[in-house]
Motif scaffolding. Sequence first.
Motif, PDB file in Angstrom:
ATOM      1  N   ASP A 263       0.999  -1.190   0.154  1.00 32.63           N
ATOM      2  CA  ASP A 263       0.105   0.071  -0.114  1.00 32.63           C
ATOM      3  C   ASP A 263       0.875   1.175   0.130  1.00 32.63           C
ATOM      4  N   GLU A 264       2.144   1.172   0.607  1.00 37.52           N
ATOM      5  CA  GLU A 264       2.734   2.412   0.759  1.00 37.52           C
ATOM      6  C   GLU A 264       3.624   2.908  -0.598  1.00 37.52           C
ATOM      7  N   GLN A 265       3.620   1.559  -1.538  1.00 38.95           N
ATOM      8  CA  GLN A 265       4.321   1.702  -2.622  1.00 38.95           C
ATOM      9  C   GLN A 265       3.312   2.146  -3.677  1.00 38.95           C
ATOM     10  N   LYS A 266       2.027   1.868  -3.413  1.00 35.02           N
ATOM     11  CA  LYS A 266       1.047   2.168  -4.448  1.00 35.02           C
ATOM     12  C   LYS A 266       1.056   3.733  -4.549  1.00 35.02           C
ATOM     13  N   THR A 267       0.642   4.341  -5.847  1.00 31.77           N
ATOM     14  CA  THR A 267       0.051   5.795  -5.996  1.00 31.77           C
ATOM     15  C   THR A 267      -1.264   6.138  -5.413  1.00 31.77           C
ATOM     16  N   PRO A 268      -1.424   7.230  -5.139  1.00 29.29           N
ATOM     17  CA  PRO A 268      -2.813   7.616  -4.592  1.00 29.29           C
ATOM     18  C   PRO A 268      -4.055   7.229  -5.580  1.00 29.29           C
ATOM     19  N   MET A 272      -7.022   4.709  -4.690  1.00 25.95           N
ATOM     20  CA  MET A 272      -8.397   4.883  -4.949  1.00 25.95           C
ATOM     21  C   MET A 272      -9.061   3.743  -5.838  1.00 25.95           C
ATOM     22  N   ASP A 273      -8.367   3.208  -6.600  1.00 25.95           N
ATOM     23  CA  ASP A 273      -9.122   2.047  -7.313  1.00 25.95           C
ATOM     24  C   ASP A 273      -9.280   0.726  -6.451  1.00 25.95           C
ATOM     25  N   ALA A 274      -8.479   0.707  -5.770  1.00 27.43           N
ATOM     26  CA  ALA A 274      -8.713  -0.729  -4.557  1.00 27.43           C
ATOM     27  C   ALA A 274      -9.847  -0.350  -3.692  1.00 27.43           C
ATOM     28  N   LEU A 275      -9.875   1.046  -3.323  1.00 23.02           N
ATOM     29  CA  LEU A 275     -10.953   1.362  -2.465  1.00 23.02           C
ATOM     30  C   LEU A 275     -12.253   1.355  -3.008  1.00 23.02           C
ATOM     31  N   LEU A 276     -12.208   1.851  -4.508  1.00 29.40           N
ATOM     32  CA  LEU A 276     -13.532   1.876  -5.235  1.00 29.40           C
ATOM     33  C   LEU A 276     -14.019   0.142  -5.325  1.00 29.40           C
ATOM     34  N   LEU A 277     -13.122  -0.781  -5.747  1.00 27.49           N
ATOM     35  CA  LEU A 277     -13.496  -1.795  -5.831  1.00 27.49           C
ATOM     36  C   LEU A 277     -14.056  -2.811  -4.488  1.00 27.49           C
ATOM     37  N   GLN A 278     -13.503  -2.208  -3.458  1.00 26.95           N
ATOM     38  CA  GLN A 278     -13.790  -3.044  -2.252  1.00 26.95           C
ATOM     39  C   GLN A 278     -15.173  -2.505  -1.741  1.00 26.95           C
ATOM     40  N   CYS A 279     -15.605  -1.064  -1.896  1.00 28.37           N
ATOM     41  CA  CYS A 279     -16.873  -0.457  -1.666  1.00 28.37           C
ATOM     42  C   CYS A 279     -17.741  -1.065  -2.703  1.00 28.37           C
ATOM     43  N   PHE A 280     -17.596  -1.378  -3.941  1.00 28.98           N
ATOM     44  CA  PHE A 280     -18.609  -1.781  -4.778  1.00 28.98           C
ATOM     45  C   PHE A 280     -18.850  -3.375  -4.620  1.00 28.98           C
ATOM     46  N   LEU A 281     -17.838  -4.252  -4.234  1.00 25.06           N
ATOM     47  CA  LEU A 281     -17.993  -5.569  -3.696  1.00 25.06           C
ATOM     48  C   LEU A 281     -18.736  -5.531  -2.501  1.00 25.06           C
ATOM     49  N   HIS A 282     -18.305  -4.708  -1.560  1.00 22.69           N
ATOM     50  CA  HIS A 282     -19.285  -4.770  -0.222  1.00 22.69           C
ATOM     51  C   HIS A 282     -20.510  -4.216  -0.423  1.00 22.69           C
ATOM     52  N   ALA A 283     -21.052  -3.289  -1.298  1.00 22.84           N
ATOM     53  CA  ALA A 283     -22.432  -3.043  -1.396  1.00 22.84           C
ATOM     54  C   ALA A 283     -23.097  -3.974  -2.087  1.00 22.84           C
ATOM     55  N   LEU A 284     -22.510  -4.740  -3.213  1.00 20.85           N
ATOM     56  CA  LEU A 284     -23.108  -5.699  -3.793  1.00 20.85           C
ATOM     57  C   LEU A 284     -23.727  -6.850  -2.752  1.00 20.85           C
ATOM     58  N   LYS A 285     -22.652  -7.091  -1.996  1.00 18.79           N
ATOM     59  CA  LYS A 285     -22.931  -8.349  -1.257  1.00 18.79           C
ATOM     60  C   LYS A 285     -23.828  -8.212   0.352  1.00 18.79           C
ATOM     61  N   SER A 286     -23.472  -6.886   0.462  1.00 18.00           N
ATOM     62  CA  SER A 286     -24.233  -6.358   1.760  1.00 18.00           C
ATOM     63  C   SER A 286     -25.471  -5.495   1.855  1.00 18.00           C
ATOM     64  N   LYS A 287     -25.570  -5.007   0.759  1.00 21.85           N
ATOM     65  CA  LYS A 287     -26.571  -3.801   0.728  1.00 21.85           C
ATOM     66  C   LYS A 287     -27.632  -3.905  -0.342  1.00 21.85           C
ATOM     67  N   LEU A 315     -14.390   8.271  -0.591  1.00 18.45           N
ATOM     68  CA  LEU A 315     -14.495   7.697  -1.788  1.00 18.45           C
ATOM     69  C   LEU A 315     -14.475   8.898  -2.827  1.00 18.45           C
ATOM     70  N   ASP A 316     -13.749   9.112  -3.922  1.00 25.11           N
ATOM     71  CA  ASP A 316     -13.822  10.007  -4.791  1.00 25.11           C
ATOM     72  C   ASP A 316     -13.354   9.307  -6.099  1.00 25.11           C
ATOM     73  N   ILE A 317     -14.245   9.150  -7.214  1.00 25.55           N
ATOM     74  CA  ILE A 317     -13.948   8.511  -8.370  1.00 25.55           C
ATOM     75  C   ILE A 317     -13.080   9.379  -9.362  1.00 25.55           C
ATOM     76  N   LYS A 318     -13.121  10.553  -9.131  1.00 32.45           N
ATOM     77  CA  LYS A 318     -12.529  11.252  -9.981  1.00 32.45           C
ATOM     78  C   LYS A 318     -11.013  11.437  -9.764  1.00 32.45           C
ATOM     79  N   LYS A 319     -10.627  10.702  -8.709  1.00 28.18           N
ATOM     80  CA  LYS A 319      -9.127  10.502  -8.210  1.00 28.18           C
ATOM     81  C   LYS A 319      -8.865   8.982  -8.709  1.00 28.18           C
ATOM     82  N   SER A 320      -9.568   8.420  -9.128  1.00 27.86           N
ATOM     83  CA  SER A 320      -9.296   7.015  -9.581  1.00 27.86           C
ATOM     84  C   SER A 320      -8.722   7.047 -10.984  1.00 27.86           C
ATOM     85  N   SER A 321      -8.435   6.092 -11.627  1.00 29.27           N
ATOM     86  CA  SER A 321      -7.890   5.828 -12.955  1.00 29.27           C
ATOM     87  C   SER A 321      -9.227   5.880 -13.876  1.00 29.27           C
TER      88      SER A 321
END
Length: 595
Positions: A263-268, A272-287, A315-321
């Motif tokens: 994580d320390e080696q990853k770019t911002p 954000m891409d990883a956080l976006l995917l995590q929130c996406f999967l979490h929302a599909l599975k539990s919400k 969470l900010d999609i504009k800061k993702s790829s």
Amino acid sequence: MFTKAFRVKANTVIKGSDRRKLKADISAGFPSLSPKEVSELVPNKEELNVVKIYAHKGDAVTLYVLHKNPLFFEVDKRLYPTVYMLWRFPNVLPAFTTWPPVLQKFIGGADLMLPGVVVPSSGLPVVKQGDCCAVTVVSNRAPMAVGTAAVSSTEMCSAGMKGRGVFVLHTYMDHLWAFGDQSGPPNLSGDNQSETVNGEEYDVETEEALDENVEALEQFSGTADDQVMEQPCPGIEELSLVEHHQEKENECRCSEEAEVNQDEQKTPQELMDALLLQCFLHALKSKVKKSELPLLTSTFLRNHMFSCCPSGKQLDIKKSSYKKLSKFLQIMQQQHNLVRVKELSKGVESIVEVYWKNPELRSFCAPDDPDMEEAPVHLIGEGEKPYHPPEITTLYSVSARLEPLFLEANKRKGEILQPAEVRRVITEYVKKNELVDDNNKNYVIINPTLCDCLLDKSEYQEVEALKWDDLFSRTLGRMQECYQLVFPGQAPVKKKGHIEPIDITVASRGSNKKVTLIKNLEVYGLDPTVVSAALQYRVQASSVLQPVPGSKDKVLVQIQGNQVHQVGNLLLDHYEIPRKYIQGLDKAPKSGKKK
């Protein structure tokens, strides 16, 4: 599917035509059953109930219940047997065998992993991907779980018995089992108390030793979820349990440190891409629930993904790829095969399908974040007093016209009775006055009192007898309807007239802006302030409280936009108000149209 409590929508006795169709479906789906055995499961002269339920994920499920035990459940027009049915006919489905400690993991919602499968000397049962199959434990052939094969038996062997083997739908001791008489499985061990497992002899003593080892491991490590599923036979490894646990701890610690370093080696942008995917999967599975589909992509982001964002992160999609939500969802559809997105109206995209069986989604585990779970409770203003819907009973008051009919039972005008009590009084009156027709017991002869109380003037000379059902319906129809509300821990409240339903309407304000109005919440013990705050949190729109014109103690909830769908979900799913007491749900906007 039944790891959490489900909601019963309807419970009715099966019709004759549906009974015949069910028999045909059972014969087609389970050809090993003989016609006699099918008739045992669906008897012609015994009451068989059809129960419509909603699982906690929103799946619509149909149960077929005989003698209070569910025998089959139907999902997406496919019929599956329950453990109650399989205990009567254990050889109906191909069965995979596993170790007894794994059963506890099924109850928690886990699937059967291939390393946990015991391979007998005769080999694995022959199944194709998606085939219905059962799961048994060593030393007992009684099925303990029902599911579908994740892959074919050939692919299981070619994969070296690694990965997921069976998607578990229903298991012994889940909520579907608890819906029945909660009896335990029979002992179907037979004469053979041992079998060959991977070239070694396995018997009951070995099983007891394994159980003790697993318990020791659980007490030492705190949890054995992953270890039990991935290691079918703890205790036969060269390492001792303590050494094995220490090795696992070191691996986990190294893994966590490696993740932190990565994580320390990853770019911002990558973070954000990883956080976006995590929130996406979490929302599909539990919400997201199946009943919510199709779901506007903007609503999905606002109401579900944002609420799944861990505390301390934003969470900010504009800061993702991806830069845009539409591009992110397109990748989730094309490369990950998680959802299907469709433009139902010009320029407005909706999620029309979620692929719940996708391995990536099924294997996703939501991160522990206590702050995130507590936030919604705080925002909607709940937690002080949990709400329980009232028990509503329809009652009937004796009217002046019917008073002569009830005098013999000492029931005067204005007395409030249960429907069953009304039927009892009428039945006793008919029998006491010997009014049952001797030629046909289904008819009641009309005497002067019944004539004055139940017949119209035009019927005086024409009607000489009435059927029992007609007699009861006419009596109830000429009584004043009342209702009784019983809230948990409170005395019953009886009121005259029809109970007012919760009324949901959509009105226009100003330059054709829509607002949603909800009234009569107080009748059902709901606090309009709490409901208003809950809706405001759900839809992220402003809401206000207004007094109802002509009423001193009622308040109207007004929320911006056409939010009928969200109001319905809140009342039906969260507060569990029966649908028949809510009016205006049909005013929800069509899928894909602007609110």
